[in-house]
Design a protein around this motif. Structure first.
Motif, PDB file in Angstrom:
ATOM      1  N   GLY A   2       0.813  -1.197   0.000  1.00  0.00           N
ATOM      2  CA  GLY A   2       0.000   0.000   0.000  1.00  0.00           C
ATOM      3  C   GLY A   2       0.853   1.256   0.000  1.00  0.00           C
ATOM      4  O   GLY A   2       2.056   1.217   0.254  1.00  0.00           O
ATOM      5  N   HIS A   3       0.174   2.381  -0.283  1.00  0.00           N
ATOM      6  CA  HIS A   3       0.890   3.657  -0.369  1.00  0.00           C
ATOM      7  C   HIS A   3       1.619   3.978   0.936  1.00  0.00           C
ATOM      8  O   HIS A   3       2.781   4.366   0.929  1.00  0.00           O
ATOM      9  CB  HIS A   3      -0.092   4.769  -0.742  1.00  0.00           C
ATOM     10  N   SER A   4       0.959   3.788   2.080  1.00  0.00           N
ATOM     11  CA  SER A   4       1.586   4.131   3.346  1.00  0.00           C
ATOM     12  C   SER A   4       2.745   3.183   3.662  1.00  0.00           C
ATOM     13  O   SER A   4       3.757   3.605   4.228  1.00  0.00           O
ATOM     14  CB  SER A   4       0.570   4.133   4.490  1.00  0.00           C
ATOM     15  N   GLN A   5       2.615   1.909   3.295  1.00  0.00           N
ATOM     16  CA  GLN A   5       3.714   0.965   3.514  1.00  0.00           C
ATOM     17  C   GLN A   5       4.910   1.296   2.623  1.00  0.00           C
ATOM     18  O   GLN A   5       6.058   1.219   3.056  1.00  0.00           O
ATOM     19  CB  GLN A   5       3.245  -0.479   3.255  1.00  0.00           C
ATOM     20  N   ALA A   6       4.628   1.671   1.377  1.00  0.00           N
ATOM     21  CA  ALA A   6       5.705   2.049   0.452  1.00  0.00           C
ATOM     22  C   ALA A   6       6.393   3.312   0.943  1.00  0.00           C
ATOM     23  O   ALA A   6       7.628   3.432   0.890  1.00  0.00           O
ATOM     24  CB  ALA A   6       5.154   2.252  -0.958  1.00  0.00           C
ATOM     25  N   GLU A   7       5.609   4.239   1.442  1.00  0.00           N
ATOM     26  CA  GLU A   7       6.165   5.483   1.976  1.00  0.00           C
ATOM     27  C   GLU A   7       7.016   5.210   3.216  1.00  0.00           C
ATOM     28  O   GLU A   7       8.109   5.771   3.369  1.00  0.00           O
ATOM     29  CB  GLU A   7       5.007   6.431   2.332  1.00  0.00           C
ATOM     30  N   LYS A   8       6.543   4.313   4.070  1.00  0.00           N
ATOM     31  CA  LYS A   8       7.296   3.953   5.275  1.00  0.00           C
ATOM     32  C   LYS A   8       8.618   3.288   4.884  1.00  0.00           C
ATOM     33  O   LYS A   8       9.664   3.588   5.475  1.00  0.00           O
ATOM     34  CB  LYS A   8       6.458   3.013   6.148  1.00  0.00           C
ATOM     35  N   ALA A   9       8.588   2.403   3.907  1.00  0.00           N
ATOM     36  CA  ALA A   9       9.811   1.726   3.457  1.00  0.00           C
ATOM     37  C   ALA A   9      10.802   2.722   2.859  1.00  0.00           C
ATOM     38  O   ALA A   9      12.007   2.640   3.108  1.00  0.00           O
ATOM     39  CB  ALA A   9       9.468   0.635   2.440  1.00  0.00           C
ATOM     40  N   ALA A  10      10.291   3.679   2.098  1.00  0.00           N
ATOM     41  CA  ALA A  10      11.163   4.696   1.494  1.00  0.00           C
ATOM     42  C   ALA A  10      11.777   5.589   2.571  1.00  0.00           C
ATOM     43  O   ALA A  10      12.964   5.940   2.496  1.00  0.00           O
ATOM     44  CB  ALA A  10      10.372   5.538   0.496  1.00  0.00           C
ATOM     45  N   THR A  11      11.001   5.933   3.579  1.00  0.00           N
ATOM     46  CA  THR A  11      11.508   6.753   4.676  1.00  0.00           C
ATOM     47  C   THR A  11      12.589   5.998   5.441  1.00  0.00           C
ATOM     48  O   THR A  11      13.650   6.544   5.755  1.00  0.00           O
ATOM     49  CB  THR A  11      10.362   7.154   5.626  1.00  0.00           C
ATOM     50  N   ARG A  12      12.317   4.740   5.721  1.00  0.00           N
ATOM     51  CA  ARG A  12      13.293   3.905   6.438  1.00  0.00           C
ATOM     52  C   ARG A  12      14.596   3.816   5.650  1.00  0.00           C
ATOM     53  O   ARG A  12      15.681   3.945   6.213  1.00  0.00           O
ATOM     54  CB  ARG A  12      12.694   2.523   6.655  1.00  0.00           C
ATOM     55  N   GLU A  13      14.502   3.604   4.347  1.00  0.00           N
ATOM     56  CA  GLU A  13      15.709   3.527   3.522  1.00  0.00           C
ATOM     57  C   GLU A  13      16.461   4.860   3.520  1.00  0.00           C
ATOM     58  O   GLU A  13      17.688   4.881   3.547  1.00  0.00           O
ATOM     59  CB  GLU A  13      15.378   3.110   2.092  1.00  0.00           C
ATOM     60  N   ARG A  14      15.721   5.970   3.488  1.00  0.00           N
ATOM     61  CA  ARG A  14      16.366   7.288   3.523  1.00  0.00           C
ATOM     62  C   ARG A  14      17.156   7.465   4.822  1.00  0.00           C
ATOM     63  O   ARG A  14      18.295   7.924   4.809  1.00  0.00           O
ATOM     64  CB  ARG A  14      15.335   8.406   3.359  1.00  0.00           C
ATOM     65  N   VAL A  15      16.567   7.071   5.940  1.00  0.00           N
ATOM     66  CA  VAL A  15      17.266   7.168   7.227  1.00  0.00           C
ATOM     67  C   VAL A  15      18.496   6.263   7.226  1.00  0.00           C
ATOM     68  O   VAL A  15      19.577   6.670   7.664  1.00  0.00           O
ATOM     69  CB  VAL A  15      16.318   6.828   8.405  1.00  0.00           C
ATOM     70  N   LEU A  16      18.352   5.043   6.721  1.00  0.00           N
ATOM     71  CA  LEU A  16      19.488   4.124   6.662  1.00  0.00           C
ATOM     72  C   LEU A  16      20.611   4.663   5.778  1.00  0.00           C
ATOM     73  O   LEU A  16      21.792   4.559   6.122  1.00  0.00           O
ATOM     74  CB  LEU A  16      19.049   2.751   6.152  1.00  0.00           C
TER      75      LEU A  16
END
Length: 197
Positions: A2-16
């Motif tokens: 879903g959009h929110s899950q994809a957004e969460k994954a992208a945010t997590r990758e950005r932090v990493l």
């Protein structure tokens, strides 16, 4: 996803990605959660949506930094179509690599942290060393000593970048990189001549 899950994954990758760059420059002890989250454009409160603790973030950032290098090493090896090993050596021992620790090889910057770190960090470091050794040995084809030559090459490259970053004299630093690159490529060419005879 879903959009929110994809957004969460992208945010997590950005932090990493941000954390992996920071630990390559500052080490694993320095960057704080608040400053990393701020750099990612996030609040400190959102941290626990992605990571269980600072140690969890640093461990995952170390994994990220280490594995990110594999694609770079493979690209470097294919820059020189006639001699992939020389291409990899030249790219690794380039002044740009020395001068860019934030995006450089994490084997150089995380070695001391891995030596002092938890088993998971040591294992991630070892996995990356083995991946690089396989990659370098694969460039030597079926040669009997490909594994030992790969160990020598990787150790010399990592050591040369580490030393070149640590010395004060820029000209000496340049000379270290150039000399080690020349000697590794020369050694490879000598091995090729012996193999052909």
């Amino acid at each position: 996803m879903g959009h929110s899950q994809a957004e969460k994954a992208a945010t997590r990758e950005r932090v990493l990605r941000i954390a992996s760059r920071r630990i390559r420059v500052d080490g694993v002890d320095r960057p704080g959660v608040a400053e990393l989250m701020n750099e990612a454009g996030l609040t400190h409160g959102g941290f626990y949506k992605h990571f269980s603790s600072r140690d969890d973030l640093i461990t995952q950032a170390a994994d990220f930094a280490l594995t990110e290098g594999t694609a770079k090493m493979e690209r470097s090896a294919h820059r020189n179509e006639q001699d992939a090993r020389a291409g990899l050596i030249d790219a690794y021992l380039a002044k740009q690599h020395r001068d860019g620790p934030a995006t450089g090889c994490a084997l150089v910057t995380l070695g001391a942290a891995a030596a002092r770190g938890e088993q998971h960090v040591k294992q991630a470091y070892e996995n990356q060393v083995r991946t690089y050794l396989d990659l370098i040995a694969g460039l030597d084809g079926d040669r009997d000593n490909a594994g030992s030559e790969a160990m020598l090459t990787l150790s010399a490259m990592v050591g040369a970048v580490l030393i070149s970053r640590a010395v004060a004299d820029k000209a000496f630093s340049d000379e270290l990189l150039e000399t080690v690159a020349e000697q590794l490529v020369h050694r490879t060419n000598q091995d090729d001549v012996r193999a052909d005879s």
